[in-house]
Design an enzyme around this catalytic site. Structure first.
Site: not given
Ligand code: URA
Length: 209
Positions: A104, A108, A200, A203
């Site tokens: 990202r 922007t 995430d 992760d």
């Molecule tokens: N990406 C992720 O890994 N988890 C989320 O909740 C949103 C985007």
């Protein structure tokens, strides 16, 4: 308008519950994500056309079916999409695997490609974009843009968990792309996480923070 399918197979739902739990560790998270991806691939390939073939068994001639040359490709969005690849390959070992890496832009906030490597015949393949989380929809929309720019005409999106916001954006941007999910959650929070989600995914898959 693209259709949204939520797979309610008990095995998919059971394993999804397991990976949602915050105490599930990296090893189990990785294994279960791949298992769910495999089960979803099983469901998503139901429509593949078959043709008749004749084979000789040790006993007699048998009239059988074989998949009739339909070519598939899977495209994990880096990096979390990688966590779904092995599970799909276990079921469809000959599938071609492309990769799309996006980040990202901090100014922007738009997704920018940093890596694209696709099978050479994307226009002849059914391409399945895979990413565990469909949150804002930005990455998935851009990945489909990349595929279309490279000639893909038949594209599906397969995610484990989606937020309604991301699904709506995706349907608006790419009405020709059907979306396959294990769960449609409640919403996005102010940090862009899916609620309740699973945190995430990248992760949790790779043991990073
Ligand atoms: N990406 C992720 O890994 N988890 C989320 O909740 C949103 C985007």
């Amino acid at each position: 308008m693209g259709k949204v399918y939520v797979f309610d197979h008990p095995l998919i739902q059971h394993k999804l519950t397991f990976i949602r739990k915050k105490e599930t560790g990296t090893k189990e998270f990785r294994e279960m994500t791949n298992e769910i991806a495999g089960l979803m691939a099983y469901e998503i390939t139901r429509h593949l056309p078959l043709r008749d073939v004749e084979v000789e068994t040790p006993v007699a001639t048998a009239q059988c079916k074989t998949i009739s040359g339909k070519k598939l490709g899977i495209i994990p969005i880096l990096r979390a999409g990688l966590g779904m690849v092995d599970g799909i390959l276990e079921l469809i070992p000959a599938v071609k695997v492309g990769h799309i890496g996006l980040y990202r832009d901090p100014e922007t906030l738009m997704p920018v490609e940093y890596y694209v490597k696709l099978p050479k015949d994307v226009s002849e393949r059914e391409m399945i974009v895979v990413d565990p989380m469909l949150a804002t929809g930005g990455s998935a929309i851009e990945a489909v843009n990349v595929l279309k720019r490279n000639g893909a005409r038949n594209i599906k999106l397969m995610c484990l968990v989606a937020a309604p916001e991301g699904v709506d954006k995706m349907k608006e941007a790419h009405p020709d792309v059907d979306i396959y999910l294990a769960a449609m959650d409640e919403r996005l929070n102010e940090k862009g996480y899916i609620v309740p989600g699973l945190g995430d995914a990248g992760d949790r898959l790779f043991g990073t923070k």
